[in-house]
Design a protein around this motif. Sequence first.
Motif, PDB file in Angstrom:
ATOM      1  N   SER A   1       0.588   3.656  -3.539  1.00  0.00           N
ATOM      2  CA  SER A   1      -0.139   4.641  -3.361  1.00  0.00           C
ATOM      3  C   SER A   1       0.463   6.010  -3.771  1.00  0.00           C
ATOM      4  O   SER A   1       1.453   6.373  -3.085  1.00  0.00           O
ATOM      5  CB  SER A   1      -0.784   4.695  -1.915  1.00  0.00           C
TER       6      SER A   1
ATOM      7  N   LYS B   1       0.698  -1.240  -0.048  1.00  0.00           N
ATOM      8  CA  LYS B   1       0.072  -0.143  -0.121  1.00  0.00           C
ATOM      9  C   LYS B   1       0.856   1.455   0.113  1.00  0.00           C
ATOM     10  O   LYS B   1       0.517   2.227  -0.385  1.00  0.00           O
ATOM     11  CB  LYS B   1      -0.896  -0.164   1.260  1.00  0.00           C
ATOM     12  N   ILE B   2       1.875   1.195   0.710  1.00  0.00           N
ATOM     13  CA  ILE B   2       2.905   2.330   0.881  1.00  0.00           C
ATOM     14  C   ILE B   2       3.647   2.690  -0.638  1.00  0.00           C
ATOM     15  O   ILE B   2       3.531   3.814  -0.860  1.00  0.00           O
ATOM     16  CB  ILE B   2       3.843   2.261   1.878  1.00  0.00           C
ATOM     17  N   THR B   3       4.241   1.613  -1.033  1.00  0.00           N
ATOM     18  CA  THR B   3       4.958   1.730  -2.454  1.00  0.00           C
ATOM     19  C   THR B   3       3.871   2.100  -3.374  1.00  0.00           C
ATOM     20  O   THR B   3       4.335   2.674  -4.513  1.00  0.00           O
ATOM     21  CB  THR B   3       5.658   0.623  -2.737  1.00  0.00           C
TER      22      THR B   3
ATOM     23  N   SER C   1      -3.196   7.538   1.855  1.00  0.00           N
ATOM     24  CA  SER C   1      -3.099   5.913   1.576  1.00  0.00           C
ATOM     25  C   SER C   1      -1.918   5.387   1.986  1.00  0.00           C
ATOM     26  O   SER C   1      -1.976   4.223   2.482  1.00  0.00           O
ATOM     27  CB  SER C   1      -3.185   5.518   0.202  1.00  0.00           C
ATOM     28  N   GLN C   2      -0.728   6.014   1.908  1.00  0.00           N
ATOM     29  CA  GLN C   2       0.462   5.726   2.728  1.00  0.00           C
ATOM     30  C   GLN C   2       0.267   5.571   4.147  1.00  0.00           C
ATOM     31  O   GLN C   2       0.961   4.694   4.666  1.00  0.00           O
ATOM     32  CB  GLN C   2       1.561   6.621   2.082  1.00  0.00           C
TER      33      GLN C   2
ATOM     34  N   TRP D   1       1.062   2.496   6.510  1.00  0.00           N
ATOM     35  CA  TRP D   1       1.833   2.486   7.610  1.00  0.00           C
ATOM     36  C   TRP D   1       1.253   2.123   9.085  1.00  0.00           C
ATOM     37  O   TRP D   1       2.078   1.360   9.736  1.00  0.00           O
ATOM     38  CB  TRP D   1       2.614   3.902   8.030  1.00  0.00           C
TER      39      TRP D   1
ATOM     40  N   ASN E   1      -0.749  10.693   0.159  1.00  0.00           N
ATOM     41  CA  ASN E   1      -0.269  10.576   1.470  1.00  0.00           C
ATOM     42  C   ASN E   1      -1.407  10.052   2.557  1.00  0.00           C
ATOM     43  O   ASN E   1      -0.910   9.071   3.532  1.00  0.00           O
ATOM     44  CB  ASN E   1      -0.030  11.908   2.212  1.00  0.00           C
TER      45      ASN E   1
END
Length: 103
Positions: A58, A54-56, A63-64, A68, A61
């Motif tokens: 999205s 999801k972090i990589t 969604s990131q 996290w 911010n």
Amino acid sequence: MSNNKPSLISPQFFLGIIIIAVGTVFMLDNLDIIYAENFLRYWPALLVVYGIVKITQSPNNSSQIFGWIFVIIGSAMLLDRFDVINFRLWDWWPVVLIIIGLN
């Protein structure tokens, strides 16, 4: 022109893979081929991996931040499984409500 081709490994794709994997483990447990508890004990690792995807993947911010949160909760649950820390998710549910409200 920009090339906006969607990535093969999206959060939705990974969620589908998780559901297939869990279903396969339960099916093999029902067939007495494996003991599901040995595998499902470490299910929080799936939260960590889902959060990383999801972090990589999205672009925004919010969604990131959500990714996290998955990584932090999954990591804490794994550390609890390995008896490194004492973590119970139920004790932290008000924090989850606060984060959802802030989001």
